[in-house]
Design a protein around this motif. Structure first.
Motif, PDB file in Angstrom:
ATOM      1  N   GLY A  90       0.791  -1.229   0.000  1.00 11.50           N
ATOM      2  CA  GLY A  90       0.000   0.000   0.000  1.00 11.50           C
ATOM      3  C   GLY A  90       0.816   1.267   0.000  1.00 11.50           C
ATOM      4  O   GLY A  90       0.266   2.360   0.161  1.00 11.50           O
ATOM      5  N   LEU A  91       2.131   1.148  -0.168  1.00  9.96           N
ATOM      6  CA  LEU A  91       2.996   2.325  -0.202  1.00  9.96           C
ATOM      7  C   LEU A  91       3.239   2.746  -1.648  1.00  9.96           C
ATOM      8  O   LEU A  91       3.001   1.994  -2.591  1.00  9.96           O
ATOM      9  N   GLU A  92       3.758   3.951  -1.813  1.00 15.42           N
ATOM     10  CA  GLU A  92       3.860   4.526  -3.153  1.00 15.42           C
ATOM     11  C   GLU A  92       5.145   4.161  -3.871  1.00 15.42           C
ATOM     12  O   GLU A  92       5.214   4.196  -5.094  1.00 15.42           O
ATOM     13  N   GLY A  93       6.166   3.804  -3.144  1.00  9.14           N
ATOM     14  CA  GLY A  93       7.423   3.478  -3.801  1.00  9.14           C
ATOM     15  C   GLY A  93       8.600   3.740  -2.900  1.00  9.14           C
ATOM     16  O   GLY A  93       8.465   3.932  -1.682  1.00  9.14           O
ATOM     17  N   THR A  94       9.797   3.735  -3.493  1.00 13.47           N
ATOM     18  CA  THR A  94      11.031   3.877  -2.737  1.00 13.47           C
ATOM     19  C   THR A  94      11.883   5.004  -3.315  1.00 13.47           C
ATOM     20  O   THR A  94      11.769   5.358  -4.478  1.00 13.47           O
ATOM     21  N   LEU A  95      12.744   5.530  -2.459  1.00 15.79           N
ATOM     22  CA  LEU A  95      13.712   6.541  -2.863  1.00 15.79           C
ATOM     23  C   LEU A  95      14.997   6.277  -2.110  1.00 15.79           C
ATOM     24  O   LEU A  95      14.992   6.136  -0.887  1.00 15.79           O
ATOM     25  N   ILE A 112      13.561  15.805   3.226  1.00 13.00           N
ATOM     26  CA  ILE A 112      12.842  14.564   3.492  1.00 13.00           C
ATOM     27  C   ILE A 112      11.587  14.846   4.315  1.00 13.00           C
ATOM     28  O   ILE A 112      10.533  14.231   4.095  1.00 13.00           O
ATOM     29  N   GLU A 113      11.674  15.801   5.245  1.00 15.92           N
ATOM     30  CA  GLU A 113      10.490  16.143   6.042  1.00 15.92           C
ATOM     31  C   GLU A 113       9.367  16.642   5.142  1.00 15.92           C
ATOM     32  O   GLU A 113       8.205  16.234   5.289  1.00 15.92           O
ATOM     33  N   PRO A 120       3.264  10.612   2.194  1.00 16.05           N
ATOM     34  CA  PRO A 120       3.523   9.757   3.355  1.00 16.05           C
ATOM     35  C   PRO A 120       3.761   8.293   3.000  1.00 16.05           C
ATOM     36  O   PRO A 120       4.429   7.573   3.735  1.00 16.05           O
ATOM     37  N   GLY A 121       3.239   7.836   1.870  1.00 18.31           N
ATOM     38  CA  GLY A 121       3.385   6.432   1.501  1.00 18.31           C
ATOM     39  C   GLY A 121       4.639   6.157   0.703  1.00 18.31           C
ATOM     40  O   GLY A 121       4.576   5.578  -0.388  1.00 18.31           O
ATOM     41  N   ILE A 122       5.778   6.549   1.213  1.00 21.37           N
ATOM     42  CA  ILE A 122       7.041   6.347   0.508  1.00 21.37           C
ATOM     43  C   ILE A 122       8.094   5.873   1.504  1.00 21.37           C
ATOM     44  O   ILE A 122       8.089   6.274   2.673  1.00 21.37           O
ATOM     45  N   ALA A 123       8.964   4.989   1.066  1.00 24.73           N
ATOM     46  CA  ALA A 123      10.061   4.503   1.904  1.00 24.73           C
ATOM     47  C   ALA A 123      11.353   5.147   1.412  1.00 24.73           C
ATOM     48  O   ALA A 123      11.695   5.029   0.234  1.00 24.73           O
ATOM     49  N   VAL A 124      12.062   5.819   2.307  1.00 23.17           N
ATOM     50  CA  VAL A 124      13.286   6.537   1.942  1.00 23.17           C
ATOM     51  C   VAL A 124      14.474   5.882   2.629  1.00 23.17           C
ATOM     52  O   VAL A 124      14.438   5.618   3.835  1.00 23.17           O
ATOM     53  N   SER A 284      12.799   8.649 -11.244  1.00 26.78           N
ATOM     54  CA  SER A 284      11.552   8.044 -10.785  1.00 26.78           C
ATOM     55  C   SER A 284      10.665   9.144 -10.204  1.00 26.78           C
ATOM     56  O   SER A 284      11.166  10.211  -9.818  1.00 26.78           O
ATOM     57  N   PRO A 285       9.361   8.929 -10.102  1.00 33.56           N
ATOM     58  CA  PRO A 285       8.495   9.964  -9.515  1.00 33.56           C
ATOM     59  C   PRO A 285       8.940  10.410  -8.118  1.00 33.56           C
ATOM     60  O   PRO A 285       8.982  11.617  -7.859  1.00 33.56           O
ATOM     61  N   PRO A 286       9.299   9.497  -7.186  1.00 32.71           N
ATOM     62  CA  PRO A 286       9.783   9.991  -5.882  1.00 32.71           C
ATOM     63  C   PRO A 286      11.060  10.813  -5.995  1.00 32.71           C
ATOM     64  O   PRO A 286      11.224  11.820  -5.302  1.00 32.71           O
ATOM     65  N   ALA A 287      11.991  10.398  -6.872  1.00 36.58           N
ATOM     66  CA  ALA A 287      13.242  11.139  -7.025  1.00 36.58           C
ATOM     67  C   ALA A 287      12.983  12.512  -7.639  1.00 36.58           C
ATOM     68  O   ALA A 287      13.585  13.514  -7.234  1.00 36.58           O
TER      69      ALA A 287
END
Length: 311
Positions: A90-95, A112-113, A120-124, A284-287
């Motif tokens: 259920g998370l959006e992705g990784t960075l 990052i904050e 909020p649904g991203i793992a960094v 990537s979208p998070p990056a």
């Protein structure tokens, strides 16, 4: 020329195990099957990629050239699997970001904050390392972006840089130190000070060696070595030591009157801090979101110096 990706990963296994038999066992293949696969790879690229002998299998120059791409492929597949796993949760992705000490204390945490608030649904994951180390991790796709000093590592044709802001080095002392009231000092005049400086092997030490070399100085013999930024600050405040850091690393302590920050007049031009990414490859979208945020924060930061041109 078309290379079967699986054969690159099999070549990587042979390089790591030092023999076809060891790699075959690790991969769950028979030794003849793996030998045939390597032979097909050599047919695909048109050259021999390894030397086989009584001591095992050793990659030659052509095989070594393929290793960079094999490691990049391995990292890309691992990142893809992790991205799918995160989305299944259920998370959006990784960075994955690479940093050096100058960006770890202030700039990257602020970005990052904001990123986590927006997404909020991203793992960094954040990796702190030597400039050359994190640059290789970027090139082999283990990292998405770097935030580091520019010009501190060799620039590669497959990476691109963007300066965000400039940061000067400064001398820090306790507020009651004899130098504390000075507006500026020359590093070359401070040879008899009691120093606390980063230990060998760290990115911080590497950067400090450049600072001392720019002032025409050898590394101080009378010094306490530690890779803890917290310990450096504490020993400057309490043990009569001095150190050289970026003024951004001690903004809180300086504002509270616990440290004095003195400009260094002879350490050369400022090096810019900036973003580094892989050239000709979309983020990537998070990056891309992180890059947008860090550009805005650097642009609007009242304490930031305008970025000088990277050497």
């Amino acid at each position: 020329m078309k290379i079967e990706p699986r054969r690159l990963l099999e070549l990587l296994a042979v390089a790591r195990h030092g023999s076809i038999s060891g790699a075959a066992e690790a991969l769950g293949l028979s030794q003849p099957a793996l030998s045939q696969s390597i032979a097909l790879l050599e047919r695909e690229v048109g050259v021999r990629v390894m030397e086989r002998g009584r001591q095992g299998a050793r990659l030659n120059g052509f095989g070594d050239a393929l290793m960079f791409h094999a490691e990049a492929l391995e990292a890309l597949l691992a990142r893809a699997a992790e991205d799918v796993r995160m989305r299944a949760l259920g998370l959006e992705g990784t960075l994955a970001i690479g940093i050096t000490p100058i960006t770890a204390v202030d700039l990257v945490p602020r970005c990052i904050e904001v990123l986590m608030r927006e997404t909020p649904g991203i793992a960094v994951s954040v990796v702190d390392g030597l400039d050359q180390e994190i640059t290789e991790m970027l090139r082999t796709r283990k990292l998405d972006l770097l935030v580091r000093r520019l010009g501190a590592a060799a620039q590669h044709p497959d990476t691109e840089e963007e300066a965000l802001l400039g940061v000067d080095w400064a001398l820090i002392t306790a507020p009651d130190h004899p130098l504390a009231g000075r507006d500026a000092v020359r590093l070359s005049d401070l040879g008899d000070m009691r120093w606390v400086l980063p230990a060998g092997g760290s990115a911080f030490r590497q950067q400090m060696e450049v600072v001392f070399a720019a002032a025409g100085l050898d590394w101080p013999v009378r010094s306490i070595s530690t890779n803890s930024i917290l310990a450096i600050k504490s020993m400057v405040m309490n043990a009569g030591c001095v150190s050289v850091v970026s003024s951004r690393l001690v903004e809180v302590e300086a504002a509270a009157g616990r440290l004095a920050v003195i400009r260094l007049a002879d350490v050369g031009s400022r090096r810019p801090v900036g973003l580094v990414w892989r050239r000709d490859e979309p983020l990537s979208p998070p990056a891309a979101r992180f890059a947008r945020i860090i550009r805005a924060i650097a642009r609007d930061d009242p304490a930031a110096e305008p970025p000088p041109s990277a050497p």
